[in-house]
Every structure is written in C-alpha cells, then in structure tokens.
Motif scaffolding. Structure first.
Motif, short mmCIF file in Angstrom:
data_model
loop_
_atom_site.label_atom_id
_atom_site.label_comp_id
_atom_site.label_asym_id
_atom_site.label_seq_id
_atom_site.Cartn_x
_atom_site.Cartn_y
_atom_site.Cartn_z
N TYR A 17 46.23 34.64 44.45
CA TYR A 17 45.72 34.96 43.11
C TYR A 17 45.76 36.48 42.94
CZ TYR A 17 43.85 30.18 43.36
OH TYR A 17 43.71 28.82 43.50
N ASN A 18 46.41 36.95 41.90
CA ASN A 18 46.62 38.38 41.68
C ASN A 18 45.72 38.93 40.58
OD1 ASN A 18 49.30 38.95 43.34
ND2 ASN A 18 49.56 37.00 42.27
N ASP A 19 45.22 40.14 40.78
CA ASP A 19 44.45 40.87 39.78
C ASP A 19 44.88 42.33 39.78
OD1 ASP A 19 42.14 39.18 38.58
OD2 ASP A 19 42.01 38.73 40.73
N VAL A 20 44.75 42.97 38.63
CA VAL A 20 44.94 44.41 38.52
C VAL A 20 43.65 45.01 37.99
CG1 VAL A 20 46.22 46.27 37.39
CG2 VAL A 20 47.43 44.21 38.13
N VAL A 21 43.16 46.06 38.64
CA VAL A 21 41.89 46.67 38.26
C VAL A 21 42.06 47.40 36.92
CG1 VAL A 21 40.09 48.29 38.91
CG2 VAL A 21 41.23 46.91 40.68
N LEU A 22 41.28 46.97 35.93
CA LEU A 22 41.31 47.60 34.61
C LEU A 22 40.39 48.82 34.59
CD1 LEU A 22 41.04 44.35 32.45
CD2 LEU A 22 43.11 45.62 33.04
N ARG A 71 39.85 51.43 42.46
CA ARG A 71 40.40 52.43 41.54
C ARG A 71 41.23 51.73 40.47
NH1 ARG A 71 43.49 56.10 45.83
NH2 ARG A 71 44.19 53.98 46.32
N VAL A 72 41.31 52.31 39.30
CA VAL A 72 42.06 51.73 38.20
C VAL A 72 43.51 51.50 38.60
CG1 VAL A 72 42.67 53.96 37.14
CG2 VAL A 72 42.52 51.91 35.72
N SER A 73 44.07 50.40 38.17
CA SER A 73 45.46 49.99 38.39
C SER A 73 45.74 49.48 39.81
CB SER A 73 46.45 51.11 38.05
OG SER A 73 46.33 51.46 36.69
N SER A 74 44.74 49.45 40.69
CA SER A 74 44.96 48.88 42.02
C SER A 74 45.29 47.39 41.89
CB SER A 74 43.72 49.05 42.90
OG SER A 74 43.60 50.38 43.35
N GLU A 75 46.19 46.94 42.76
CA GLU A 75 46.60 45.53 42.75
C GLU A 75 45.85 44.76 43.85
OE1 GLU A 75 50.82 45.31 43.01
OE2 GLU A 75 51.15 46.41 41.13
N LEU A 76 45.11 43.74 43.42
CA LEU A 76 44.33 42.93 44.35
C LEU A 76 44.97 41.55 44.49
CD1 LEU A 76 40.72 43.61 42.96
CD2 LEU A 76 42.07 45.02 44.52
N VAL A 77 44.99 41.04 45.70
CA VAL A 77 45.50 39.67 45.93
C VAL A 77 44.53 38.94 46.84
CG1 VAL A 77 47.40 38.24 46.73
CG2 VAL A 77 47.89 40.49 45.74
#
Length: 362
Positions: A17-22, A71-77
C-alpha cells in the motif's frame, strides 16, 4: 458445461500500500500518520507491530522507529506479509461466452473482487489467469475480462463479465438503468416494466411460510455503522435509497417451515434480497446476519476494539459480517440485450442441489 480454474497457491503474494506525505501531514510521526490515516486497517498497537516488524519503508528504506518525523513528498509503503486465505472453491462454470462477454456460474463461497481476507482467492483472479492461458494459446486474442456487477460471497449463480471496454460500458449502463428509474420515481413498478433493459431473477429459500403468493417490496436501503465493516452495513432504512424486489412463491414446505421463492429485482442495492426478505419477516434460511425488519441480528457492540491479529490488523468481529455464508440464494436467470449486437439473450444458471431438491419435492 465448460469450466476453468487453477488450484489456489497455499499463500498469496501479500500486498503493498503506497502513500505520499502531503504538506498537511508533514511533521507527523510515522506511527501518528498510519494510526490516524489508516485506522480502519489496524488499531494503534497493530501499526506499532507492523513498524517494528520492518513492514514499512520510507523513500525505499525500511524504518522500524515509529517516532521518526515525516517530510513532505516522502514515499511510504506498507508491505502486508503473505497469508493463507480461507478455503474457497476454484472451479468456475462458463454459461455463455463470445468475443464481448462471458457469463459465469459463480460457486457459493467465492468472492467476486478482492477485499478483506480474500485478496487472491476471487473470481477476478481466476478470470485473469484464464485470460492469460487463452492469450498464450491464441496469440493476438488478448482480453481483459472484468465483472460488471457483484454477487455476495455466499450467493451462487450468474455473474456477467465484460471482455472489452465497450462491452463493459454498455453492460454497466444496463445495470444502472433500472436504478436510475427508481431514483426518479417513487411509484416504481409500471415504469420499470416498460423501461428496464435487463431482468435479473433469483431463487431463494426463506425461513417461515409466506402466506401470499406474490409481494412487491419497495423498502429503501441505507447504511449504518457496524463493527468490521469499514464503510458501514447496508440495512433497511427509511432514509435510504429506493429498492424494489418482486417475490413470487414457488413452493411452501410446512413441515420444514420454509418457502422456495423466485425474486425479480429491478435495482441492485448491496444485499438487497437478503434485506428485503428479512424486512417482511422471512429472512433467507441460514442467513447469519439479517433478521426480521431488515436489520442485523446484533446491535449491542462496541466500535472501539484495540485487539489485533497476527498481522497487526483487527481480529475478525465476533458478530456476523456481510461476507459470511450459510444462506441459500442463487442468481438463476438474466435476460439482457447483447452489448454490441443488441440481440436479446437469456442466460440460465442450473439450480444448486438444495434448490433443485425443493423444487423436485414440490
């Protein structure tokens, strides 16, 4: 009748599951992000467990400290580990097939699309595997079949699937047409008889003896909060969306206190037949969830449950949930215009043994 199916592997492939920090989430800790943004997946303690297990990466690196600041724009999985899904059938009968569509006889117990514990053991997975096999043996004949409606996991019978984008759009439009008429007209029956383009007929066994030969049920269906169902449970609700079911008695078995019925639906609300028959006091025989009035059997529950399973997610609710099987409902017949030729076609799924035995006994 032709069929297809590949035995299920013991374990599925897990999920990512992928997320990008807004910008609005910048400055949150890792545990705060997951426990607040994805609280329907696991409680706070479950997310801690997943982080400590090394199941989460930040910008490609495994992170086991729940308190790191994002941090903003970091990619989380989040990597959900492979698991053994519950046993379900894998063979599926083909009732009709051409270059545009395929109609399947879905066995009870098989989920149509992925969700919850069932991520691989679904109709869609077997369809995709079958399409790949066909493409390998017939180069240039590639297709991407997909179901255009759903049946409950415990429901058997006809499931229509499109093999092209055009067929998908037109079949979906047929299913949506009757529901659109319902939305605009409270006095529904006559208009539906003249305007609908698809007819769906089910067979079912209800508890108790229906004392009328025919009944039209037009009780609205809405959503209530319920444990283990993130988006809420569909129930009989006066403020819900319009729904219409026409029930015809086929056989009464007074000795067993049950009734064989045919149900024609002109709308497609989730669990509509289960809800409507329970609404009139005759829930489906063996239904673990719905009782008289179109409501769940249990409403005395606590929504906040901090227990969690081995993978960190919530434990299975103690109360019944919509995917539980045990009832007798079969999508028996569909009449519709073909998505490209417009020719009217009728597809019939053979009755399962329980319904066949009742009919023969009658």
């Amino acid at each position: 009748m032709p069929s297809f199916g590949i035995p299920w592997p013991e374990f599925n492939d897990g999920l990512s599951y992928n997320d990008v920090v807004l910008p609005s989430d910048s400055g949150l800790s890792l545990i705060k992000f997951y426990s607040s943004k994805h609280k329907n997946s696991a409680p706070f303690g479950g997310w801690l467990q997943r982080i400590h297990n090394g199941q989460i990466t930040v910008d490609g690196d495994v992170v086991t400290d729940p308190n790191i600041i994002l941090r903003v724009s970091s990619e989380l999985v989040y990597h959900r580990l492979p698991w053994k899904e519950p046993d379900v059938p894998y063979k599926i009968e083909v009732l009709y097939e051409d270059g545009d569509m395929i109609a399947l006889n879905k066995p009870p117990g098989m989920q149509v699309l992925s969700g919850g514990l069932f991520q691989q053991r679904t109709v869609l997975t077997q369809l995709q595997w079958h399409a790949r096999q066909q493409s390998a043996s017939l180069p240039g004949q590639e297709s991407h079949p997909i179901p255009v409606h759903r049946l409950g996991r415990g429901t058997s019978g006809i499931l229509l699937c499109a093999k092209t984008k055009l067929a998908k759009a037109r079949l979906a439009a047929h299913f949506a047409a009757a529901t659109s008429i319902l939305r605009g007209n409270r006095d529904m029956t006559l208009e539906l008889e003249t305007k609908r383009r698809i007819t769906k007929i089910y067979r079912a066994v209800t508890s108790g003896i229906l004392d009328v030969d025919e009944i039209v049920i037009n009780q609205p269906i809405g959503v209530m909060r319920y444990p283990g169902v993130a988006k809420g449970l569909y129930v009989s609700l006066a403020s819900g969306k319009p729904a219409l079911s026409k029930v015809t008695v086929l056989e009464r078995d007074k000795r067993k206190n049950q009734t064989l019925v045919q149900v024609e639906i002109q709308s497609g609300r989730p669990h509509q037949i289960r809800i409507h028959l329970s609404f009139i006091g005759h829930p489906l025989l063996g239904d673990p969830l719905y009782i008289t009035g179109g409501q769940p059997k249990f409403c005395d529950f606590e929504l906040a449950d901090e227990s969690f399973a081995e993978d960190g997610g919530y434990t299975r609710p103690a109360k019944p949930v919509p995917g539980d099987c045990g009832y007798f409902l079969h999508a028996h017949q569909v009449v519709l215009p073909h998505p490209t030729t417009n020719e009217v076609i009728k597809i019939t799924a053979p009755l399962p043994s329980m319904l066949k035995m009742m009919e023969e006994a009658g």
